[in-house]
Design an enzyme around this catalytic site. Sequence first.
Site, short mmCIF file in Angstrom:
data_model
loop_
_atom_site.label_atom_id
_atom_site.label_comp_id
_atom_site.label_asym_id
_atom_site.label_seq_id
_atom_site.Cartn_x
_atom_site.Cartn_y
_atom_site.Cartn_z
N SER A 1 9.95 28.09 19.25
CA SER A 1 8.72 27.70 18.55
C SER A 1 8.00 26.59 19.32
CB SER A 1 9.06 27.29 17.12
OG SER A 1 7.90 27.21 16.32
N ASP B 1 6.61 38.15 13.30
CA ASP B 1 6.50 36.75 13.71
C ASP B 1 5.04 36.34 13.78
OD1 ASP B 1 6.71 34.29 15.00
OD2 ASP B 1 8.22 34.99 16.41
N HIS C 1 9.68 34.72 12.27
CA HIS C 1 9.57 33.66 13.26
C HIS C 1 10.92 32.98 13.48
CE1 HIS C 1 7.69 30.33 15.43
NE2 HIS C 1 8.37 29.49 14.65
#
Length: 343
Positions: A172, A270, A300
């Site tokens: 991320s 995602d 995600h």
Amino acid sequence: MTSAPRSKARPRPVARFRHGGPSLRSRLVNDATRLTVKQIMRGWAINPALGWPTGVVDKAARLLPSPSHTDAQPVRLPHCGAEWLRTTERQDCRKRAVLYLHGGGFVMCGLNTHRAMASELADRSDAAVLNVDYRMLPDSAVPSAVEDTVDGYRWLLDAGYQAGEIAVVGDSAGGYLAFTSVLSLAEAGLPAPAAIATVSPLTDASPTLHRPDGDSCPMLPRSALRAMVRYLRHCHRRIAVDGKRVDLVSPLREDLSALPPVTIHVGGRDLLRTDGEVMADLIGEAGRPCELHVWDGQMHDFPATTTLTPEGDRALGEISWFITRHTGRGPTGPRDHTAVHAA
């Protein structure tokens, strides 16, 4: 790091892999995440500057059981803390090292929330892992986190690891740091690492990158991404680095021709899937080797569920195999052949 003109290198095709799913366990985890984490993120997005106790997330994660197969030792970098993770059965780990950068949107998470994932990488990659607790908003600008990442990389070099024995891994927001920090190494007079591995990487912290319509990601609502962009700008307006106003660099707009081999893993549902796909295409256009893995039905940052879902477990296995292939003396085991190559 300043934007640079794109290289004229000969493009090369991106190795694309499509993984099936989701499994029943993955569906259950997705549903639980949608009812908890996603709702919390929606609340945070209403007013990120409200003074939310985001640090409590990492503090609460201290209650999680520590991985029994990994030894964690505290490390002090120039401006932040870190920890040195080594598998207890292989304390020397001289073959390779991983610089790990946690996610959390530059505002939350830390060593505790990502220790399990970093420990699994240490075990499966036969590597020592430096898990960096980089500086975050609202007290520090994102370039400070990049500086902490470079300091962590320098620490590994000073510890005796060669650049060809180091992989930089991030999920991320940590994926953003992985790319931007490696791109800034040349300015610091440091050699590039052997590989980069990212999960659901943020590659453009702006609303300009086209992302799919809808709100299907079980973890991140679109409102949270928009709120994070606004919050970044708000914090950077009041924070100066070296007396200058902070501009957030996007790796999508940089010269990528000096990157080492890259692997990118994204979930089919995602919110940042587009970020990973666009980055992979640009790396290929720059003539650099890149793998793109898309995992159907996954949310995600799904490899964080490695102990709960078979897809998370397999994704971490793929990442570990990529690391061992490009660092040290090569692979320590066979590749996971569950991937289906997509033309």
